[in-house]
Design a protein around this motif. Structure first.
Motif, PDB file in Angstrom:
ATOM      1  N   ARG A   1      56.276  38.708  31.358  1.00 44.24           N
ATOM      2  CA  ARG A   1      55.605  38.638  32.851  1.00 44.24           C
ATOM      3  C   ARG A   1      55.476  40.088  33.169  1.00 44.24           C
ATOM      4  O   ARG A   1      54.447  40.531  33.603  1.00 44.24           O
ATOM      5  N   ALA A   2      56.798  40.720  33.220  1.00 42.75           N
ATOM      6  CA  ALA A   2      56.682  42.144  33.636  1.00 42.75           C
ATOM      7  C   ALA A   2      55.939  43.084  32.886  1.00 42.75           C
ATOM      8  O   ALA A   2      55.350  43.855  33.124  1.00 42.75           O
ATOM      9  N   ILE A   3      55.987  42.803  31.432  1.00 44.14           N
ATOM     10  CA  ILE A   3      54.945  43.651  30.661  1.00 44.14           C
ATOM     11  C   ILE A   3      53.723  43.399  30.817  1.00 44.14           C
ATOM     12  O   ILE A   3      52.672  44.277  30.790  1.00 44.14           O
ATOM     13  N   GLU A   4      53.146  42.202  31.045  1.00 43.79           N
ATOM     14  CA  GLU A   4      51.801  41.815  31.350  1.00 43.79           C
ATOM     15  C   GLU A   4      51.271  42.510  32.603  1.00 43.79           C
ATOM     16  O   GLU A   4      50.336  43.086  32.762  1.00 43.79           O
ATOM     17  N   VAL A   5      52.094  42.576  33.602  1.00 41.42           N
ATOM     18  CA  VAL A   5      51.902  43.373  34.760  1.00 41.42           C
ATOM     19  C   VAL A   5      51.732  44.780  34.651  1.00 41.42           C
ATOM     20  O   VAL A   5      50.927  45.515  34.947  1.00 41.42           O
ATOM     21  N   ALA A   6      52.772  45.231  33.805  1.00 36.39           N
ATOM     22  CA  ALA A   6      52.666  46.775  33.514  1.00 36.39           C
ATOM     23  C   ALA A   6      51.285  47.281  32.874  1.00 36.39           C
ATOM     24  O   ALA A   6      50.957  48.190  33.130  1.00 36.39           O
ATOM     25  N   LEU A   7      51.056  46.503  31.691  1.00 36.14           N
ATOM     26  CA  LEU A   7      49.768  46.681  31.087  1.00 36.14           C
ATOM     27  C   LEU A   7      48.594  46.594  31.840  1.00 36.14           C
ATOM     28  O   LEU A   7      47.787  47.351  31.546  1.00 36.14           O
ATOM     29  N   ALA A   8      48.524  45.663  32.816  1.00 33.49           N
ATOM     30  CA  ALA A   8      47.442  45.660  33.729  1.00 33.49           C
ATOM     31  C   ALA A   8      47.311  46.739  34.578  1.00 33.49           C
ATOM     32  O   ALA A   8      46.305  47.236  34.680  1.00 33.49           O
ATOM     33  N   ASP A   9      48.415  47.227  35.071  1.00 35.73           N
ATOM     34  CA  ASP A   9      48.480  48.434  35.736  1.00 35.73           C
ATOM     35  C   ASP A   9      48.087  49.683  35.175  1.00 35.73           C
ATOM     36  O   ASP A   9      47.432  50.604  35.328  1.00 35.73           O
TER      37      ASP A   9
ATOM     38  N   GLU B   1      46.074  49.558  32.437  1.00 34.12           N
ATOM     39  CA  GLU B   1      44.470  49.819  32.310  1.00 34.12           C
ATOM     40  C   GLU B   1      44.049  50.190  33.779  1.00 34.12           C
ATOM     41  O   GLU B   1      42.986  51.025  33.620  1.00 34.12           O
ATOM     42  N   LYS B   2      44.412  49.904  34.720  1.00 32.52           N
ATOM     43  CA  LYS B   2      43.934  50.303  36.385  1.00 32.52           C
ATOM     44  C   LYS B   2      43.965  51.882  36.390  1.00 32.52           C
ATOM     45  O   LYS B   2      43.150  52.454  36.474  1.00 32.52           O
TER      46      LYS B   2
ATOM     47  N   LEU C   1      41.087  54.708  36.474  1.00 30.45           N
ATOM     48  CA  LEU C   1      40.919  55.811  37.427  1.00 30.45           C
ATOM     49  C   LEU C   1      41.175  57.004  36.932  1.00 30.45           C
ATOM     50  O   LEU C   1      40.457  57.854  37.167  1.00 30.45           O
ATOM     51  N   LEU C   2      41.724  57.484  36.138  1.00 36.36           N
ATOM     52  CA  LEU C   2      42.159  58.634  35.261  1.00 36.36           C
ATOM     53  C   LEU C   2      40.761  59.035  34.510  1.00 36.36           C
ATOM     54  O   LEU C   2      40.099  60.105  34.568  1.00 36.36           O
ATOM     55  N   MET C   3      40.063  58.203  33.951  1.00 39.68           N
ATOM     56  CA  MET C   3      39.027  58.380  33.043  1.00 39.68           C
ATOM     57  C   MET C   3      37.724  58.690  34.071  1.00 39.68           C
ATOM     58  O   MET C   3      36.754  59.464  33.894  1.00 39.68           O
ATOM     59  N   ARG C   4      37.748  58.160  35.034  1.00 40.46           N
ATOM     60  CA  ARG C   4      36.901  58.197  36.408  1.00 40.46           C
ATOM     61  C   ARG C   4      36.873  59.623  36.927  1.00 40.46           C
ATOM     62  O   ARG C   4      35.693  60.345  36.860  1.00 40.46           O
ATOM     63  N   ALA C   5      38.254  59.983  37.168  1.00 40.79           N
ATOM     64  CA  ALA C   5      38.196  61.213  37.644  1.00 40.79           C
ATOM     65  C   ALA C   5      38.076  62.450  36.582  1.00 40.79           C
ATOM     66  O   ALA C   5      37.391  63.525  36.912  1.00 40.79           O
TER      67      ALA C   5
END
Length: 93
Positions: free
Chosen positions: A36-44, A46-47, A51-55
């Motif tokens: 569960r912690a890994i899934e949340v970390a991977l989702a973060d 991606e976010k 944001l980095l690619m947009r910047a």
């Protein structure tokens, strides 16, 4: 960005030997909690990647960098006097 331990919202146990002695103070979590912690970390991740690619795209449109032109090398001329030999003469039929 969060530290790896911030993704764990579960009880963390200390690993012990069968004798009860603490084993190198290694934290242990349940498998499901770790997944569960890994899934949340991977989702973060991606976010943050979005944001980095947009910047980077916004920054690229703000600053136009002119690169020097690549040198144009002449193409090799076709030589008619160069003999062509098979790589494997025994297999040539």
């Amino acid at each position: 960005m969060k530290a790896p331990a911030d993704y764990l919202n579960c009880p963390v146990f200390e690993l012990t030997y069968p004798t009860g002695e603490a084993a190198e103070s290694v934290p242990v979590v349940a498998y499901d909690d770790a997944v569960r912690a890994i899934e949340v970390a991977l989702a973060d991740a991606e976010k943050y990647k979005y944001l980095l690619m947009r910047a980077l795209r916004r920054h690229a449109t703000d600053t136009q960098v002119s690169y020097p032109a690549m040198p144009q090398l002449p193409l090799p001329e076709e030589a008619t006097d160069t003999p062509v030999r098979p790589l494997y003469p025994d297999l040539a039929a």
